[in-house]
Design a protein around this motif. Sequence first.
Motif, PDB file in Angstrom:
ATOM      1  N   ARG A 203       0.829  -1.207   0.000  1.00  0.00           N
ATOM      2  CA  ARG A 203       0.000   0.000   0.000  1.00  0.00           C
ATOM      3  C   ARG A 203       0.865   1.259   0.000  1.00  0.00           C
ATOM      4  NH1 ARG A 203      -4.858  -1.433   4.363  1.00  0.00           N
ATOM      5  NH2 ARG A 203      -5.776  -3.165   3.157  1.00  0.00           N
ATOM      6  N   ASP A 205       4.020   1.408  -1.251  1.00  0.00           N
ATOM      7  CA  ASP A 205       4.820   1.449  -2.475  1.00  0.00           C
ATOM      8  C   ASP A 205       4.004   1.742  -3.729  1.00  0.00           C
ATOM      9  OD1 ASP A 205       7.028   0.858  -0.951  1.00  0.00           O
ATOM     10  OD2 ASP A 205       6.966  -1.305  -1.360  1.00  0.00           O
ATOM     11  N   ASN A 206       2.711   1.392  -3.683  1.00  0.00           N
ATOM     12  CA  ASN A 206       1.866   1.556  -4.863  1.00  0.00           C
ATOM     13  C   ASN A 206       0.991   2.804  -4.703  1.00  0.00           C
ATOM     14  OD1 ASN A 206       0.009   1.405  -6.946  1.00  0.00           O
ATOM     15  ND2 ASN A 206      -0.327  -0.801  -6.744  1.00  0.00           N
ATOM     16  N   PRO A 207       1.216   3.850  -5.523  1.00  0.00           N
ATOM     17  CA  PRO A 207       0.422   5.086  -5.400  1.00  0.00           C
ATOM     18  C   PRO A 207      -1.085   4.843  -5.499  1.00  0.00           C
ATOM     19  CG  PRO A 207       2.295   5.429  -6.852  1.00  0.00           C
ATOM     20  CD  PRO A 207       2.244   3.950  -6.581  1.00  0.00           C
ATOM     21  N   ASP A 208      -1.476   3.841  -6.282  1.00  0.00           N
ATOM     22  CA  ASP A 208      -2.905   3.547  -6.442  1.00  0.00           C
ATOM     23  C   ASP A 208      -3.506   2.942  -5.185  1.00  0.00           C
ATOM     24  OD1 ASP A 208      -2.836   4.492  -9.008  1.00  0.00           O
ATOM     25  OD2 ASP A 208      -2.565   2.518  -9.933  1.00  0.00           O
ATOM     26  N   ASN A 210      -2.234   3.915  -2.017  1.00  0.00           N
ATOM     27  CA  ASN A 210      -1.919   4.788  -0.885  1.00  0.00           C
ATOM     28  C   ASN A 210      -3.150   5.158  -0.075  1.00  0.00           C
ATOM     29  OD1 ASN A 210       0.843   6.775  -2.326  1.00  0.00           O
ATOM     30  ND2 ASN A 210       0.774   4.689  -1.542  1.00  0.00           N
ATOM     31  N   TRP A 211      -4.274   5.307  -0.763  1.00  0.00           N
ATOM     32  CA  TRP A 211      -5.503   5.735  -0.090  1.00  0.00           C
ATOM     33  C   TRP A 211      -5.982   4.700   0.935  1.00  0.00           C
ATOM     34  CZ3 TRP A 211     -10.018   2.859  -0.405  1.00  0.00           C
ATOM     35  CH2 TRP A 211     -10.033   1.844  -1.368  1.00  0.00           C
TER      36      TRP A 211
END
Length: 312
Positions: A203, A205-208, A210-211
């Motif tokens: 979560r 490492d992956n910008p998609d 992050n939320w």
Amino acid sequence: MEILNALRAYTDPFRVTSGKDFFLKNFDPGETLGLKMHKEEAQQLLQRGSKWLAMEQEILYAQDSWAVLLVFQAMDAAGKDGTIKHVMSRVNPQGCDVISFKQPSDEELSHDFLWRYSRKVPERGHIGIFNRSYYEEALVVRVHRHLLRAQKIPPRRVGNNIWDERLADIARFEDYLTRQGVVIVKFYLNLSYGEQKKRFMERLDNPDKNWKFSASDVRERRYWKDYMHAYEEAIRATASEAAPWYVVPADNKPFTRLIVAAAIVEAVENLDLEYPKATREQMKDLAAARKELDAEAVDETRPDQPGDDSDH
């Protein structure tokens, strides 16, 4: 009966119907029952289970007698949301309600701890899904005891046995519901400490993704042992034949979803549901309706339609 026997091969290893001798350490979060399937194969099996559940739900809705309550509990990142989404993907939203219980409101804190949950129990003919549930009152509140002060309970009622008392109240509440025709199936998605860290890092490492991450997730991770103890005590005190727990391995998401789908299908299939049979009076109404529709087929004249004015 054949399908039930097939489903039990998947569900029996994870079903807990008695708290006697129950220990979480006896359940491996990485278990897959020796199944080594490709993601596509797992998806196909899950789709079959979801399709079967959708058919059963239609009969459940039509019969309007039983209700089904699915309780999901887990540590952060165990995959509750994804499991609910995939397993219930084909179910008619009209007959299914998902309730996610967040931080209680002032009104909810002014009532007994079961009040806000009892108001959301599914009506007859419906499937209700509790994404977290009344068990939080003996889990997160137990781990963070200061939350108990906000519940305005008279101090003399807050003793050393309060958690045993709450779990006993929950067991009685569930017993009451089952006697009213509510089928209760409870899932603890059993995630390992190492897999939770891995998913948290994904979560971050992956910008998609992050939320999905919250700093509070890491803070709660510090209380892992306390939560494991609280979960073990909760399952031990409330597992029963009528309201079983399923301690589902959660390190492998496709396998997790398969087991959850199998357990739900098995529980509904055990009800031996049938579409309601028409009464004699209803049969008369059906015959009258058929007669009227048959007459329409013969009579080619139709009533005037709106907008058919020949002057236009």
